[in-house]
Scaffold this motif. Structure first.
Motif, PDB file in Angstrom:
ATOM      1  N   LYS A  75       0.986  -1.169  -0.051  1.00 50.37           N
ATOM      2  CA  LYS A  75      -0.114  -0.052  -0.170  1.00 50.37           C
ATOM      3  C   LYS A  75       0.861   1.093  -0.084  1.00 50.37           C
ATOM      4  O   LYS A  75       0.718   2.403  -0.561  1.00 50.37           O
ATOM      5  CB  LYS A  75      -0.823  -0.074   1.304  1.00 50.37           C
ATOM      6  CG  LYS A  75      -1.808   1.181   1.269  1.00 50.37           C
ATOM      7  CD  LYS A  75      -2.862   1.120   2.203  1.00 50.37           C
ATOM      8  CE  LYS A  75      -3.761   2.455   2.214  1.00 50.37           C
ATOM      9  NZ  LYS A  75      -4.718   2.584   3.385  1.00 50.37           N
ATOM     10  N   GLU A 290      -6.811  16.673   7.982  1.00 50.57           N
ATOM     11  CA  GLU A 290      -7.512  15.613   8.842  1.00 50.57           C
ATOM     12  C   GLU A 290      -8.898  16.168   9.319  1.00 50.57           C
ATOM     13  O   GLU A 290      -9.684  15.140   9.243  1.00 50.57           O
ATOM     14  CB  GLU A 290      -6.451  15.378  10.116  1.00 50.57           C
ATOM     15  CG  GLU A 290      -5.377  14.457   9.609  1.00 50.57           C
ATOM     16  CD  GLU A 290      -4.521  13.939  10.750  1.00 50.57           C
ATOM     17  OE1 GLU A 290      -4.927  14.133  11.742  1.00 50.57           O
ATOM     18  OE2 GLU A 290      -3.353  13.843  10.629  1.00 50.57           O
ATOM     19  N   LEU A 295      -9.732  13.805   5.541  1.00 51.65           N
ATOM     20  CA  LEU A 295      -8.752  12.854   4.756  1.00 51.65           C
ATOM     21  C   LEU A 295      -8.409  11.610   5.766  1.00 51.65           C
ATOM     22  O   LEU A 295      -8.106  11.977   7.102  1.00 51.65           O
ATOM     23  CB  LEU A 295      -7.623  13.397   4.350  1.00 51.65           C
ATOM     24  CG  LEU A 295      -7.761  14.511   3.255  1.00 51.65           C
ATOM     25  CD1 LEU A 295      -6.506  15.331   2.941  1.00 51.65           C
ATOM     26  CD2 LEU A 295      -8.314  13.864   1.966  1.00 51.65           C
ATOM     27  N   PRO A 296      -8.319  10.382   5.251  1.00 50.05           N
ATOM     28  CA  PRO A 296      -7.789   9.450   6.188  1.00 50.05           C
ATOM     29  C   PRO A 296      -6.188   9.821   6.819  1.00 50.05           C
ATOM     30  O   PRO A 296      -5.531  10.413   5.933  1.00 50.05           O
ATOM     31  CB  PRO A 296      -7.660   8.201   5.141  1.00 50.05           C
ATOM     32  CG  PRO A 296      -7.818   8.695   3.973  1.00 50.05           C
ATOM     33  CD  PRO A 296      -8.663   9.848   3.948  1.00 50.05           C
ATOM     34  N   ILE A 299      -2.649   8.638   5.140  1.00 50.68           N
ATOM     35  CA  ILE A 299      -2.481   9.187   3.666  1.00 50.68           C
ATOM     36  C   ILE A 299      -2.208  10.724   3.709  1.00 50.68           C
ATOM     37  O   ILE A 299      -1.246  11.016   3.014  1.00 50.68           O
ATOM     38  CB  ILE A 299      -3.754   8.788   2.769  1.00 50.68           C
ATOM     39  CG1 ILE A 299      -3.795   7.334   2.465  1.00 50.68           C
ATOM     40  CG2 ILE A 299      -3.698   9.594   1.367  1.00 50.68           C
ATOM     41  CD1 ILE A 299      -4.775   6.917   1.384  1.00 50.68           C
ATOM     42  N   SER A 408      -6.413   9.687  -1.742  1.00 51.64           N
ATOM     43  CA  SER A 408      -7.425   9.215  -0.764  1.00 51.64           C
ATOM     44  C   SER A 408      -8.493   8.455  -1.627  1.00 51.64           C
ATOM     45  O   SER A 408      -8.917   7.664  -1.434  1.00 51.64           O
ATOM     46  CB  SER A 408      -7.772  10.123  -0.001  1.00 51.64           C
ATOM     47  OG  SER A 408      -6.795  10.878   0.931  1.00 51.64           O
ATOM     48  N   ARG A 409      -8.980   9.555  -2.371  1.00 47.78           N
ATOM     49  CA  ARG A 409     -10.062   8.876  -3.187  1.00 47.78           C
ATOM     50  C   ARG A 409      -9.617   7.873  -4.183  1.00 47.78           C
ATOM     51  O   ARG A 409     -10.450   6.916  -4.400  1.00 47.78           O
ATOM     52  CB  ARG A 409     -10.512  10.173  -4.230  1.00 47.78           C
ATOM     53  CG  ARG A 409     -11.590  11.105  -3.535  1.00 47.78           C
ATOM     54  CD  ARG A 409     -12.765  10.476  -3.046  1.00 47.78           C
ATOM     55  NE  ARG A 409     -13.410  11.205  -2.060  1.00 47.78           N
ATOM     56  CZ  ARG A 409     -14.496  11.526  -2.151  1.00 47.78           C
ATOM     57  NH1 ARG A 409     -15.517  11.121  -3.263  1.00 47.78           N
ATOM     58  NH2 ARG A 409     -15.217  12.418  -1.294  1.00 47.78           N
ATOM     59  N   GLU A 411      -7.713   5.730  -3.662  1.00 55.18           N
ATOM     60  CA  GLU A 411      -7.471   4.538  -2.626  1.00 55.18           C
ATOM     61  C   GLU A 411      -8.874   3.996  -1.997  1.00 55.18           C
ATOM     62  O   GLU A 411      -8.808   3.248  -1.388  1.00 55.18           O
ATOM     63  CB  GLU A 411      -6.609   4.717  -1.385  1.00 55.18           C
ATOM     64  CG  GLU A 411      -4.952   4.929  -1.593  1.00 55.18           C
ATOM     65  CD  GLU A 411      -4.545   3.546  -2.214  1.00 55.18           C
ATOM     66  OE1 GLU A 411      -4.355   2.351  -1.417  1.00 55.18           O
ATOM     67  OE2 GLU A 411      -3.863   3.379  -3.150  1.00 55.18           O
ATOM     68  N   GLU A 413     -11.001   5.698  -0.363  1.00 55.75           N
ATOM     69  CA  GLU A 413     -11.395   6.310   0.941  1.00 55.75           C
ATOM     70  C   GLU A 413     -12.624   7.257   0.605  1.00 55.75           C
ATOM     71  O   GLU A 413     -12.373   8.113  -0.047  1.00 55.75           O
ATOM     72  CB  GLU A 413     -10.260   6.813   1.527  1.00 55.75           C
ATOM     73  CG  GLU A 413      -9.011   5.956   1.686  1.00 55.75           C
ATOM     74  CD  GLU A 413      -9.209   5.037   3.177  1.00 55.75           C
ATOM     75  OE1 GLU A 413     -10.092   5.263   3.922  1.00 55.75           O
ATOM     76  OE2 GLU A 413      -8.156   4.110   3.195  1.00 55.75           O
ATOM     77  N   ALA A 414     -13.422   6.949   1.755  1.00 57.34           N
ATOM     78  CA  ALA A 414     -14.534   8.259   1.729  1.00 57.34           C
ATOM     79  C   ALA A 414     -13.773   9.345   2.490  1.00 57.34           C
ATOM     80  O   ALA A 414     -12.982   9.266   3.721  1.00 57.34           O
ATOM     81  CB  ALA A 414     -15.916   8.015   2.456  1.00 57.34           C
ATOM     82  N   HIS A 416     -13.936  12.008   5.740  1.00 52.67           N
ATOM     83  CA  HIS A 416     -14.847  12.235   6.937  1.00 52.67           C
ATOM     84  C   HIS A 416     -14.403  13.369   7.711  1.00 52.67           C
ATOM     85  O   HIS A 416     -13.731  13.615   8.737  1.00 52.67           O
ATOM     86  CB  HIS A 416     -14.821  11.071   7.927  1.00 52.67           C
ATOM     87  CG  HIS A 416     -14.845   9.588   7.322  1.00 52.67           C
ATOM     88  ND1 HIS A 416     -16.196   9.219   7.341  1.00 52.67           N
ATOM     89  CD2 HIS A 416     -14.136   8.725   6.810  1.00 52.67           C
ATOM     90  CE1 HIS A 416     -16.125   8.100   6.554  1.00 52.67           C
ATOM     91  NE2 HIS A 416     -15.003   7.608   6.395  1.00 52.67           N
TER      92      HIS A 416
END
Ligand code: ASP
Length: 422
Positions: A75, A290, A295-296, A299, A408-409, A411, A413-414, A416
């Protein structure tokens, strides 16, 4: 009142006060100089230094944690490659945008020779890039520090990052039980640095205001006037890249409305504008990434820390435009292959420039020298450089946040967001 609004007010008040002072006292009497030297400038610099102070613990802890949290190396490799790919692609587009603009508007044609000569005589040349005459392989090798403490002490952030990433990779391979204490410690360092930034940011409206007041009171718009055409081309191309290209990527690949994106990253953009330093803004962009963008963490930590040094769209665009502008001023006709060289070097310049005020000047001089334009030419643009630095740093920082969203997208990821601002 949200912080970004307070910063905006601080900025506007600083600019208004500075311009008024400059208008009232264009020759800067002693009292004004004293006020600027002893109040406005130190206050602004204090804010800048406090932010910079947090960068080292933040970069080291964020990168090691980011790498370790991404866990499996597959990853990590993917995220790193995507970051690099997006960086090169979007930086390439930014330099092209600048080159097209400067070729179309040609702001350097017919620059009066007397003005040019006079300006060349007045300034002091910034230091030439260190290690000139060093070949490309040696330059690459220099990215790998032989002593991480020395790299940290000399402000070699790329070296620190390289060390932190490899250290994180090492940590992944250590038994879970043995890695845990260090990870917890780094987690604390990271949290404490962020909490420290929260505190420092309370003085952001004042700090940004003081920085802007100091500049406008000293220089006013006077210098801008002489180089107006050039400054307009740079600012116009930067604005195009920010609002058209970034918006395009945010909407298509990021799945986010550009309006929302820019609204949410306002605080980072304003800090970048006020400080002219991507490194100093890093703590703020991490918080924005963050909390406000959601964003996660692993990442955003990775992309933003690497991006603060290595992804500088605004700087690359500016270097391309300035090289061509100065070539026009000096009557040096650059062929298409030479412009291609400028393109490549400017992209590399975006990657290799330090995220500090005026960080791109040494690289710019190297680019000028390599296409046969006298490097002293930078003296011509030094007067407006600080203002353009503020503008390009905004793109450098928002470009990092953009890439963090895109990676992020991609990967899956949503986002939040924690602190809703819209
Ligand atoms: N001030 C810029 C930054 O920190 C670097 C530069 O273009 O001089 O991003």
């Amino acid at each position: 009142m949200p912080l970004h609004r307070k910063i905006l007010i601080g900025f506007a008040a600083g600019a208004a006060a500075g311009l008024t002072l400059h208008g009232l006292f264009p020759t800067a009497p002693e009292g004004l100089t004293l006020f600027l030297d002893y109040a406005a400038e130190p206050l602004g610099r204090l804010f800048l230094r406090l932010l910079l102070m947090a960068v080292l613990p933040l970069v080291v802890s964020s990168l090691i944690l980011g790498v370790a949290e991404m866990g499996d190396a597959a990853k990590l490799g993917r995220v790193a490659l995507k970051t690099l790919g997006f960086t090169l692609l979007i930086t390439g587009i930014s330099v092209l945008t600048g080159l097209v603009a400067v070729n179309v508007f040609r702001p350097g044609d017919g620059f009066p020779t007397e003005v040019r000569e006079a300006m060349l005589k007045t300034g002091k040349l910034p230091a030439m890039p260190a290690g000139d005459g060093v070949n490309f392989a040696q330059r690459l090798l220099a990215l790998v520090p032989d002593n991480p403490v020395k790299a940290a002490a000399t402000g070699d952030f790329l070296g620190v990052m390289f060390f932190s990433m490899l250290f994180g990779l090492g940590l992944i391979r250590v038994e879970k039980e043995k890695a845990k204490p260090l990870l917890r410690l780094l987690e604390s360092v990271n949290e404490a640095s962020m909490a420290f930034i929260h505190l420092v940011m309370r003085m952001a409206p004042l700090g940004v205001g003081a920085l802007v007041l100091n500049l406008t009171a000293r220089f006013g718009f006077g210098l801008l006037r002489q180089l107006l055409g050039y400054a307009l081309v740079v600012v116009g191309a930067l604005a195009f890249h920010q609002f058209v290209t970034y918006s395009f990527f945010v909407r298509t690949l990021g799945g986010l409305s550009p309006r929302l994106f820019f609204k949410r990253i306002q605080e980072a953009m304003l800090t970048a504008f006020g400080t002219s330093s991507s490194s100093a803004t890093l703590p703020v962009s991490m918080r924005v990434g963050e909390e406000t963008l959601g964003l996660p963490r692993e990442i955003s930590r990775f992309v933003l820390t690497v991006g603060a040094s290595a992804n500088q769209n605004g700087t690359a665009l500016y270097e391309g435009v300035t090289a061509l502008f100065l070539a026009q001023c000096f009557g040096v006709a650059l062929t298409l292959p030479q412009q291609g060289t400028v393109l490549l070097l400017a992209i590399l310049g975006g990657v290799g420039t330090a995220g500090v005020p005026g960080g791109s000047l040494p690289m710019l001089m190297a680019i000028l020298a390599s296409v046969g334009v006298p490097p002293e030419g930078v003296l011509l643009i030094l007067g407006v450089d600080r203002f353009l630095d503020m503008c390009r740093t905004v793109l450098n920082v928002s470009g990092d946040l953009l890439i963090a969203v895109l990676v992020s997208r991609s990967e899956g990821e949503a986002l939040h967001p924690v602190a809703p601002t819209d």
